[in-house]
Design a protein around this motif. Structure first.
Motif, PDB file in Angstrom:
ATOM      1  N   SER A   1     -13.234 -63.165  27.350  1.00 48.94           N
ATOM      2  CA  SER A   1     -13.711 -61.823  26.757  1.00 48.94           C
ATOM      3  C   SER A   1     -12.516 -61.501  26.008  1.00 48.94           C
ATOM      4  O   SER A   1     -13.163 -61.051  24.617  1.00 48.94           O
ATOM      5  CB  SER A   1     -13.688 -60.880  27.843  1.00 48.94           C
ATOM      6  OG  SER A   1     -14.208 -61.769  28.760  1.00 48.94           O
TER       7      SER A   1
ATOM      8  N   GLN B   1     -19.541 -58.831  28.646  1.00 49.54           N
ATOM      9  CA  GLN B   1     -19.771 -59.004  29.460  1.00 49.54           C
ATOM     10  C   GLN B   1     -19.534 -58.067  30.302  1.00 49.54           C
ATOM     11  O   GLN B   1     -20.897 -57.868  31.470  1.00 49.54           O
ATOM     12  CB  GLN B   1     -18.176 -59.378  30.290  1.00 49.54           C
ATOM     13  CG  GLN B   1     -18.262 -59.956  31.696  1.00 49.54           C
ATOM     14  CD  GLN B   1     -16.653 -60.059  31.949  1.00 49.54           C
ATOM     15  OE1 GLN B   1     -15.761 -60.179  31.218  1.00 49.54           O
ATOM     16  NE2 GLN B   1     -16.168 -60.841  33.154  1.00 49.54           N
TER      17      GLN B   1
ATOM     18  N   ASP C   1     -21.492 -62.837  26.740  1.00 42.97           N
ATOM     19  CA  ASP C   1     -20.288 -63.609  28.175  1.00 42.97           C
ATOM     20  C   ASP C   1     -20.609 -62.919  29.816  1.00 42.97           C
ATOM     21  O   ASP C   1     -20.897 -61.890  29.522  1.00 42.97           O
ATOM     22  CB  ASP C   1     -19.131 -62.324  27.162  1.00 42.97           C
ATOM     23  CG  ASP C   1     -17.982 -62.595  27.882  1.00 42.97           C
ATOM     24  OD1 ASP C   1     -17.727 -63.457  29.347  1.00 42.97           O
ATOM     25  OD2 ASP C   1     -17.010 -61.651  27.597  1.00 42.97           O
ATOM     26  N   GLU C   2     -20.931 -64.206  30.278  1.00 40.32           N
ATOM     27  CA  GLU C   2     -21.250 -64.098  31.744  1.00 40.32           C
ATOM     28  C   GLU C   2     -22.482 -63.291  31.845  1.00 40.32           C
ATOM     29  O   GLU C   2     -23.049 -62.841  32.219  1.00 40.32           O
ATOM     30  CB  GLU C   2     -20.375 -63.653  32.333  1.00 40.32           C
ATOM     31  CG  GLU C   2     -19.371 -64.240  32.464  1.00 40.32           C
ATOM     32  CD  GLU C   2     -18.106 -64.020  33.518  1.00 40.32           C
ATOM     33  OE1 GLU C   2     -18.635 -63.148  34.665  1.00 40.32           O
ATOM     34  OE2 GLU C   2     -17.179 -63.728  33.150  1.00 40.32           O
TER      35      GLU C   2
ATOM     36  N   GLY D   1     -13.210 -58.870  33.451  1.00 36.64           N
ATOM     37  CA  GLY D   1     -14.360 -58.464  34.930  1.00 36.64           C
ATOM     38  C   GLY D   1     -14.227 -59.362  35.864  1.00 36.64           C
ATOM     39  O   GLY D   1     -14.349 -57.634  37.074  1.00 36.64           O
TER      40      GLY D   1
HETATM   41 MG   LIG Z   1     -14.515 -61.598  30.851  1.00 32.51          MG
END
Ligand SMILES: [Mg+2]
Ligand SMILES: Nc1ncnc2c1ncn2[C@@H]1O[C@H](COP(=O)(O)OP(=O)(O)OP(=O)(O)O)[C@@H](O)[C@H]1O
Length: 523
Positions: A60, A102, A181-182, A418
């Motif tokens: 990230s 994220q 991001d995810e 995260g």
């Molecule tokens: Mg991350």
């Protein structure tokens, strides 16, 4: 150099084709933490590029270095071969980089359409044209298979839908680079497939896509190349098709992954379990959950399976009293009273880890230690602070058990990655030593190694007598961990059975309503 057309195939590493983005030797430090140490990444038009690495590896941070959220200490960024620096996320967006961060950062109390069109609303005589805005939003949402009212308020939807809205917003922009991001952390298989269809389409049009996910299956399905990070360093750039999973995991964690054997837990029988610790009778709420019965026994893990919108989270929230039930009651042990509030539930030693970590969990400005001890301290009352020695012992114990990184109790929560924030939240509830623990998506965003650790911890607590309700969009994980299985569909419980070798396929069949009536009848 000749200009290459966008439809040509992805350049493998080492060719002379020009990347749309090239990050060279990027370094970023935060105080004593070196988040990125001379990391280089190349992104080519028309590829899906996975950024791989454990929780805290720097994925990230690298994305934020590119999009101007963070400024870099060293290194250069080239866009179409020219050195370039973005000083704000807005600047990167204006240059054609569309990002889904994220943590979904939309505006909860605006409508879905407003969130999607924020900053670029269609106007008519200077005023925002609401009808045009809703129409255009609806079209994009449908492409992602999302049939929701664009005029509805965002926060009324579950996290997975909010995540899809954030994605819809990003893919709706004409971008040359799309960063996700995810994006799939709370999506079910169907939504993931729809997202992948959209991603493939954009890739074929020449968009460079960055994809971050802890689900290796997804990476192997969608990504062409990948860059692997470990502890803030770049390990390798690889073609996905040329890298085995085993090798990939080894590159990510720097050693062999300890065997991820199935959790060998014998299914418990009714006789072993005694009287229920929790009994829900006819628990329901209008438009949310049809009247549901559920018994929970000491020392068992009850897995709740069901697709997005099936009522999994709604059941958890009603069990805990986080939402008000219209019908039915929840009794703890033999106490025949309705749980009226979370406070009431906590007093009865029920803990609930919500799926919504941003608005209900993480307190960014407090330290990791304070975040971990928040629930325990609240249940003692704020006038009775925990003794310092107890604080230190508990924090150390759970940092180690869940491998929280950095292992610094004084770090501010908002500075954790995260996945590590998620571990702290889980620790917060484990520390209260509840008798009943309700976990809604506890391993979201957690890497493959830490996930196994967390599952083992939950199993261990159950073995010691805790009753656990375990909800996850990842069916494999639910099946791995549960003694008993509850299957939800259309906001009601449609099946309940002991988990003796129930397979993912079985569950999907139950959900599809195709489970053949077997010879044996239910006991
Ligand atoms: Mg991350
Ligand atoms: N603003 C910040 N201040 C201090 N440290 C930070 C900050 N942002 C990130 N870090 C640290 O940088 C490292 C990398 O974090 P990052 O969020 O990039 O990890 P990640 O690879 O995205 O992990 P995850 O899979 O958990 O999302 C971590 O050690 C994190 O604690």
């Amino acid at each position: 150099m000749t200009q290459l057309t966008r439809s040509e195939s992805v350049a493998p590493p080492g060719t002379d084709r020009q990347p749309v983005i090239e990050m060279r030797d990027i370094s970023i430090t935060f105080g004593a933490v070196t988040a990125l140490d001379q990391v280089s990444v190349r992104l080519f038009p028309g590829e899906v590029h996975a950024l791989m690495g454990e929780n805290g590896a720097g994925k990230s941070t690298l994305i934020k270095a590119l999009t101007g959220v963070y400024s870099v200490d060293a290194g250069t960024v080239l866009v179409d071969g020219e050195q370039h620096e973005f000083h704000s996320p807005a600047a990167s967006q204006a240059a054609g980089i569309s990002t889904v961060y994220q943590e979904v950062n939309l505006v909860p109390n605006l409508t879905v359409a407003e969130n999607m069109m924020l900053g670029r609303e269609p106007r008519r005589f200077g005023a925002i044209n609401v009808r045009a805005m809703n129409r255009s939003a609806r079209r994009t949402l449908l492409e992602l298979g999302l049939d929701i009212d664009p005029g509805s308020v965002l926060e009324e939807h579950p996290i997975a839908v909010q995540q899809l809205v954030a994605i819809a917003r990003a893919v709706d922009v004409q971008a040359k680079v799309l960063i996700l991001d995810e994006p799939t952390s709370s999506l079910d298989a169907d939504e993931v497939e729809k997202l992948f269809t959209v991603m493939r389409h954009l890739r074929d049009e020449g968009v460079a896509i960055v994809f971050v996910s802890h689900f290796l299956d997804q990476v192997y399905e969608i990504a062409d190349r990948m860059t692997i990070l470990r502890n803030g360093r770049m390990v390798e750039e690889r073609m996905v098709a040329e890298t085995s999973r085993l090798e990939l995991v080894r590159l990510m964690i720097g050693r062999e992954l300890e065997t991820l054997d199935r959790l060998d837990r014998a299914p418990r029988t009714e006789a072993e379990t005694g009287a229920p610790v929790l009994t829900a009778v006819g628990l329901g709420r209008k438009n949310t959950l049809q009247a549901t019965d559920l018994e929970l026994f000491e020392g068992e893990v009850v897995g709740v399976a069901g697709l997005l919108g099936s009522g999994r989270t709604e059941l958890a929230r009603l069990l805990f009293g986080a939402d008000h039930a219209d019908t039915g009651e929840v009794a703890v042990r033999s106490e025949k009273r309705r749980l009226r509030s979370p406070r009431h539930a906590i007093d009865r030693k029920i803990a609930f880890s919500s799926e919504n970590r941003k608005s209900e969990g993480v307190v960014g400005d407090l330290t990791v230690a304070d975040n971990m001890l928040l629930a325990l301290q609240a249940s003692r009352g704020w006038l009775r602070p925990l003794p310092q020695a107890t604080r230190t012992r508990l924090v150390q114990e759970y940092m180690a058990a869940l491998d929280i990184r950095p292992a610094d109790p004084t770090a501010l929560m908002r500075n954790l990655s995260g996945g590590n924030q998620q571990k702290v939240l889980l620790a917060r509830w484990l520390i209260t030593q509840p008798e009943i623990l309700i976990l809604d998506e506890p391993t979201r965003g957690i890497d493959i190694g830490a996930k196994a650790q967390i599952q083992a911890k939950v199993a261990e607590l159950a073995e010691k007598g805790m009753a656990v309700v375990f909800i996850s969009a990842e069916l494999e994980e639910v099946l791995r961990l549960s003694d008993r299985l509850v299957v939800m569909r259309d906001r009601r419980k449609i099946d309940e059975r002991p988990n003796d070798d129930v397979s993912v396929r079985d569950v999907l069949e139950i959900i599809a309503g195709e489970a053949r009536a077997e010879g044996e009848t239910d006991a």
